[in-house]
Design a protein around this motif. Structure first.
Motif, short mmCIF file in Angstrom:
data_model
loop_
_atom_site.label_atom_id
_atom_site.label_comp_id
_atom_site.label_asym_id
_atom_site.label_seq_id
_atom_site.Cartn_x
_atom_site.Cartn_y
_atom_site.Cartn_z
N LEU A 173 -0.62 8.19 8.68
CA LEU A 173 -0.92 7.77 10.04
C LEU A 173 0.36 7.61 10.87
O LEU A 173 0.37 7.94 12.07
CB LEU A 173 -1.73 6.46 10.03
CG LEU A 173 -3.15 6.60 9.47
CD1 LEU A 173 -3.83 5.23 9.40
CD2 LEU A 173 -4.00 7.57 10.28
N ALA A 174 1.43 7.14 10.26
CA ALA A 174 2.71 7.02 10.98
C ALA A 174 3.21 8.40 11.41
O ALA A 174 3.76 8.55 12.51
CB ALA A 174 3.74 6.32 10.11
N LYS A 175 2.99 9.41 10.57
CA LYS A 175 3.40 10.78 10.93
C LYS A 175 2.60 11.27 12.14
O LYS A 175 3.15 11.91 13.03
CB LYS A 175 3.23 11.72 9.74
CG LYS A 175 3.73 13.14 10.05
CD LYS A 175 3.71 14.03 8.85
CE LYS A 175 4.21 15.43 9.09
NZ LYS A 175 4.27 15.93 10.44
N VAL A 228 6.75 -0.16 8.84
CA VAL A 228 5.41 -0.69 8.55
C VAL A 228 5.30 -1.12 7.09
O VAL A 228 4.81 -2.22 6.79
CB VAL A 228 4.31 0.35 8.90
CG1 VAL A 228 2.94 -0.15 8.45
CG2 VAL A 228 4.31 0.64 10.39
N LEU A 229 5.76 -0.28 6.18
CA LEU A 229 5.70 -0.62 4.75
C LEU A 229 6.50 -1.88 4.45
O LEU A 229 6.07 -2.72 3.65
CB LEU A 229 6.18 0.56 3.90
CG LEU A 229 5.23 1.75 3.85
CD1 LEU A 229 5.92 2.97 3.26
CD2 LEU A 229 3.96 1.41 3.06
N LYS A 277 4.84 -5.80 3.19
CA LYS A 277 5.22 -6.60 2.00
C LYS A 277 5.20 -8.09 2.31
O LYS A 277 4.76 -8.89 1.49
CB LYS A 277 6.62 -6.21 1.51
CG LYS A 277 6.67 -4.87 0.84
CD LYS A 277 8.10 -4.53 0.44
CE LYS A 277 8.20 -3.11 -0.08
NZ LYS A 277 9.59 -2.67 -0.19
N GLU A 278 5.68 -8.45 3.49
CA GLU A 278 5.75 -9.86 3.87
C GLU A 278 4.48 -10.36 4.55
O GLU A 278 4.09 -11.51 4.40
CB GLU A 278 6.93 -10.09 4.81
CG GLU A 278 8.27 -10.03 4.12
CD GLU A 278 9.40 -10.24 5.12
OE1 GLU A 278 9.38 -11.27 5.82
OE2 GLU A 278 10.28 -9.36 5.19
N TYR A 279 3.89 -9.49 5.37
CA TYR A 279 2.71 -9.86 6.16
C TYR A 279 1.61 -8.83 5.94
O TYR A 279 1.45 -7.90 6.73
CB TYR A 279 3.06 -9.93 7.65
CG TYR A 279 4.20 -10.85 7.95
CD1 TYR A 279 4.01 -12.24 7.98
CD2 TYR A 279 5.48 -10.36 8.19
CE1 TYR A 279 5.07 -13.10 8.24
CE2 TYR A 279 6.55 -11.21 8.47
CZ TYR A 279 6.33 -12.58 8.49
OH TYR A 279 7.37 -13.42 8.76
N ILE A 337 -11.00 -3.57 6.33
CA ILE A 337 -10.07 -2.81 7.15
C ILE A 337 -8.63 -3.28 6.89
O ILE A 337 -8.41 -4.31 6.26
CB ILE A 337 -10.39 -2.94 8.66
CG1 ILE A 337 -10.14 -4.38 9.14
CG2 ILE A 337 -11.82 -2.50 8.95
CD1 ILE A 337 -10.10 -4.53 10.65
N ALA A 338 -7.69 -2.53 7.43
CA ALA A 338 -6.29 -2.95 7.46
C ALA A 338 -5.76 -2.62 8.85
O ALA A 338 -6.19 -1.63 9.47
CB ALA A 338 -5.47 -2.25 6.39
N ILE A 339 -4.84 -3.45 9.33
CA ILE A 339 -4.26 -3.26 10.65
C ILE A 339 -2.73 -3.25 10.51
O ILE A 339 -2.04 -4.14 10.99
CB ILE A 339 -4.71 -4.37 11.62
CG1 ILE A 339 -6.23 -4.55 11.58
CG2 ILE A 339 -4.26 -4.04 13.05
CD1 ILE A 339 -6.73 -5.75 12.36
N PRO A 340 -2.19 -2.25 9.80
CA PRO A 340 -0.73 -2.21 9.62
C PRO A 340 -0.01 -1.90 10.93
O PRO A 340 -0.53 -1.15 11.77
CB PRO A 340 -0.53 -1.10 8.59
CG PRO A 340 -1.72 -0.22 8.73
CD PRO A 340 -2.85 -1.11 9.17
N HIS A 341 1.14 -2.49 11.09
CA HIS A 341 1.96 -2.27 12.28
C HIS A 341 3.36 -2.81 12.04
O HIS A 341 3.60 -3.52 11.06
CB HIS A 341 1.34 -2.96 13.50
CG HIS A 341 1.12 -4.43 13.31
ND1 HIS A 341 0.02 -4.92 12.64
CD2 HIS A 341 1.87 -5.49 13.65
CE1 HIS A 341 0.09 -6.25 12.61
NE2 HIS A 341 1.21 -6.62 13.20
N ALA A 342 4.25 -2.47 12.94
CA ALA A 342 5.62 -2.99 12.88
C ALA A 342 6.17 -2.97 14.29
O ALA A 342 5.64 -2.29 15.17
CB ALA A 342 6.48 -2.14 11.96
N PHE A 343 7.23 -3.71 14.50
CA PHE A 343 7.89 -3.68 15.79
C PHE A 343 9.00 -2.65 15.73
O PHE A 343 9.89 -2.74 14.89
CB PHE A 343 8.38 -5.08 16.16
CG PHE A 343 7.23 -6.04 16.32
CD1 PHE A 343 6.42 -6.00 17.45
CD2 PHE A 343 6.91 -6.94 15.31
CE1 PHE A 343 5.32 -6.85 17.58
CE2 PHE A 343 5.82 -7.79 15.43
CZ PHE A 343 5.02 -7.75 16.57
#
Length: 157
Positions: A27-29, A45-46, A50-52, A63-69
């Motif tokens: 999905l990141a790609k 994101v990965l 790990k932390e959140y 579901i999952a809602i992965p994200h990063a800043f």
């Protein structure tokens, strides 16, 4: 409410993945190919996962809602992945528990205010059991976007 539209180019159905890392990279790609995020977004994101952890059990689906800043994020985008068979994500409320995720909403949101607004919209979406049943039975990217966009319009009116 923020003005947002789901687009077919960021939706993938029937994904075969061995684990959450594969789904996140895939999905990141999609997001990076559209120049929404930097090429190393999946790593961000990965790392954050790990932390959140972002696995969430809802009435309609797991579901999952992965994200990063990522300072290189452009615009507000969500890549959606519907998995052929669920993959394990750590539970957002209990890091020791792994939940079988079927639908992944990967956020690439520019700005903390917009990020919170999108999470509010997603939290309202996940409360709709019927919507999630429909979502999992549709294979057309256009139909998925139409369903979600119509739902968001009802929230905004």
């Amino acid at each position: 409410m923020m003005n947002y539209k789901f687009i077919p180019e960021l939706v993938e159905t029937n994904i075969s993945a061995k684990n959450k890392e594969e789904v996140i990279r895939f999905l990141a790609k999609k997001l990076a190919d559209r120049k929404c995020v930097s090429s190393h977004y999946s790593e961000l994101v990965l790392q954050r996962e790990k932390e959140y952890p972002t696995g969430l059990i809802t009435k309609g689906a797991v579901i999952a809602i992965p994200h990063a800043f990522d300072p290189k994020t452009k615009g507000n985008n969500i890549a959606i992945g519907i998995l052929k068979t669920p993959v394990g994500f750590k539970h957002m409320e209990d890091i020791d528990e792994t939940v079988p995720v079927k639908i992944v909403f990967m956020l690439a949101i520019n700005g903390s205010h917009e990020h919170m607004e999108m999470l509010k919209i997603l939290m309202q979406l996940v409360r709709d059991e019927e919507l999630f049943k429909k979502l999992q039975s549709i294979s057309s990217k256009n139909e998925i976007c139409k369903l979600l966009n119509e739902y968001i319009e009802t929230l905004e009116s």
